[in-house]
Write an enzyme that holds these catalytic residues in place. Structure first.
Site, PDB file in Angstrom:
ATOM      1  N   PRO A   1      35.447 -42.832 -13.332  1.00  8.40           N
ATOM      2  CA  PRO A   1      36.032 -43.961 -14.065  1.00  8.40           C
ATOM      3  C   PRO A   1      37.480 -43.727 -14.474  1.00  8.40           C
ATOM      4  O   PRO A   1      37.924 -42.580 -14.630  1.00  8.40           O
ATOM      5  CB  PRO A   1      35.118 -44.067 -15.301  1.00  8.40           C
ATOM      6  CG  PRO A   1      33.813 -43.472 -14.868  1.00  8.40           C
ATOM      7  CD  PRO A   1      34.192 -42.360 -13.935  1.00  8.40           C
ATOM      8  N   PHE A   2      38.201 -44.817 -14.639  1.00  2.46           N
ATOM      9  CA  PHE A   2      39.604 -44.819 -15.055  1.00  2.46           C
ATOM     10  C   PHE A   2      40.498 -44.094 -14.056  1.00  2.46           C
ATOM     11  O   PHE A   2      41.542 -43.569 -14.407  1.00  2.46           O
ATOM     12  CB  PHE A   2      39.761 -44.230 -16.467  1.00  2.46           C
ATOM     13  CG  PHE A   2      38.929 -44.934 -17.503  1.00  2.46           C
ATOM     14  CD1 PHE A   2      39.291 -46.192 -17.971  1.00  2.46           C
ATOM     15  CD2 PHE A   2      37.772 -44.354 -17.986  1.00  2.46           C
ATOM     16  CE1 PHE A   2      38.505 -46.845 -18.912  1.00  2.46           C
ATOM     17  CE2 PHE A   2      36.987 -45.007 -18.927  1.00  2.46           C
ATOM     18  CZ  PHE A   2      37.355 -46.268 -19.392  1.00  2.46           C
ATOM     19  N   ARG A   3      40.063 -44.042 -12.805  1.00  4.82           N
ATOM     20  CA  ARG A   3      40.799 -43.393 -11.716  1.00  4.82           C
ATOM     21  C   ARG A   3      41.047 -41.895 -11.965  1.00  4.82           C
ATOM     22  O   ARG A   3      41.963 -41.304 -11.422  1.00  4.82           O
ATOM     23  CB  ARG A   3      42.127 -44.112 -11.442  1.00  4.82           C
ATOM     24  CG  ARG A   3      41.922 -45.593 -11.131  1.00  4.82           C
ATOM     25  CD  ARG A   3      43.034 -46.168 -10.312  1.00  4.82           C
ATOM     26  NE  ARG A   3      42.903 -47.612 -10.151  1.00  4.82           N
ATOM     27  CZ  ARG A   3      42.096 -48.220  -9.286  1.00  4.82           C
ATOM     28  NH1 ARG A   3      41.326 -47.494  -8.493  1.00  4.82           N
ATOM     29  NH2 ARG A   3      42.055 -49.532  -9.205  1.00  4.82           N
ATOM     30  N   LEU A   4      40.199 -41.295 -12.776  1.00  2.00           N
ATOM     31  CA  LEU A   4      40.274 -39.852 -13.017  1.00  2.00           C
ATOM     32  C   LEU A   4      39.342 -39.148 -12.039  1.00  2.00           C
ATOM     33  O   LEU A   4      38.386 -38.467 -12.409  1.00  2.00           O
ATOM     34  CB  LEU A   4      39.903 -39.539 -14.469  1.00  2.00           C
ATOM     35  CG  LEU A   4      40.780 -40.237 -15.517  1.00  2.00           C
ATOM     36  CD1 LEU A   4      40.325 -39.896 -16.921  1.00  2.00           C
ATOM     37  CD2 LEU A   4      42.250 -39.845 -15.328  1.00  2.00           C
ATOM     38  N   HIS A   5      39.631 -39.323 -10.755  1.00  4.33           N
ATOM     39  CA  HIS A   5      38.737 -38.893  -9.693  1.00  4.33           C
ATOM     40  C   HIS A   5      38.658 -37.368  -9.599  1.00  4.33           C
ATOM     41  O   HIS A   5      39.556 -36.651 -10.049  1.00  4.33           O
ATOM     42  CB  HIS A   5      39.210 -39.462  -8.352  1.00  4.33           C
ATOM     43  CG  HIS A   5      39.484 -40.926  -8.400  1.00  4.33           C
ATOM     44  ND1 HIS A   5      38.563 -41.849  -8.848  1.00  4.33           N
ATOM     45  CD2 HIS A   5      40.600 -41.637  -8.066  1.00  4.33           C
ATOM     46  CE1 HIS A   5      39.075 -43.060  -8.776  1.00  4.33           C
ATOM     47  NE2 HIS A   5      40.316 -42.966  -8.316  1.00  4.33           N
TER      48      HIS A   5
END
Length: 221
Positions: free
Chosen positions: A198-202
């Site tokens: 989530p939140f592009r915190l890949h």
């Protein structure tokens, strides 16, 4: 002027929060063996992806250094590398003969995962190519003989005519592997596993060969 295709908006904070609320945080990706991890992901993709879970984009470069990319199908993956098959006289075959390096990308949309591979290209052995050729359906074998892949086609009828001619040539007998058709193996110099968070915190985990094993490092998303 034609209307532009609609582009989906970026997820809102509420969208992300909803995903976080319904998803268990997964454990960190294993750093033990990239091929064990790849095969685990591929098995999951085979169970969930609706079409061609073994599809991968293959990137090459031509003689002028211009990148080229297309989708091909993975046919084998083990510690030696990733194998696919092709007409050797196709655009990709010619490009790989001149510059035997390639990049691969697996994108499993339903799983929100990617695997990126970069490495050197080598031909599979004739025995390997023959063994895989024998598993192909007869119409696909005839098509491999009939298609002058990547070269100009005057019209569809010309292809159908060549397929008919090849069918008559081999009759009901065994269709041998064409001399211009074989496989390539990408021996990885780097493998990166990417998992959506989530939140592009890949999560990104990179493997690189080192002696008989692998070194690993994690990257910022």
């Amino acid at each position: 002027m034609t209307d532009k295709a609609p582009i989906p908006p970026s997820p809102s904070e509420d969208d992300y929060v909803a995903r976080v609320a319904t998803a268990e945080p997964p454990p960190l990706l294993s750093e033990a063996d990239p091929f064990a991890l790849f095969n685990e992901w591929l098995r999951e993709a085979l169970a969930k992806e609706p079409n061609d879970a073994n599809a991968m984009s293959l990137a090459t470069v031509d003689g002028a250094g211009m990148p080229d990319v297309r989708m091909v199908l993975l046919k084998e993956a083990d510690a030696r590398g990733f194998v696919f098959y092709s007409n050797l006289e196709s655009a990709k075959g010619r490009q790989l003969a001149a510059n035997p390096k390639a990049a691969l990308l697996f994108h499993w949309k339903s799983l929100r995962r990617q695997v990126r591979v970069r490495g050197a290209i080598s031909p599979v052995s004739p025995a390997e190519a023959d063994a895989y050729w024998a598993t192909r359906a007869r119409p696909a074998q005839l098509g491999a003989w009939a298609s002058d892949q990547s070269r100009p086609l005057t019209d569809r009828l010309a292809l159908e005519k060549k397929i008919a001619e090849v069918g008559l040539k081999f009759g009901l007998g065994k269709v041998p592997r064409p001399p211009h058709w074989s496989g390539f193996r990408v021996s990885p110099q780097i493998i990166e596993f990417w998992r959506d968070r989530p939140f592009r915190l890949h999560e990104r985990l990179v493997f690189e060969p080192a002696g008989d094993g692998w070194t690993t490092r994690r990257l910022f998303p």
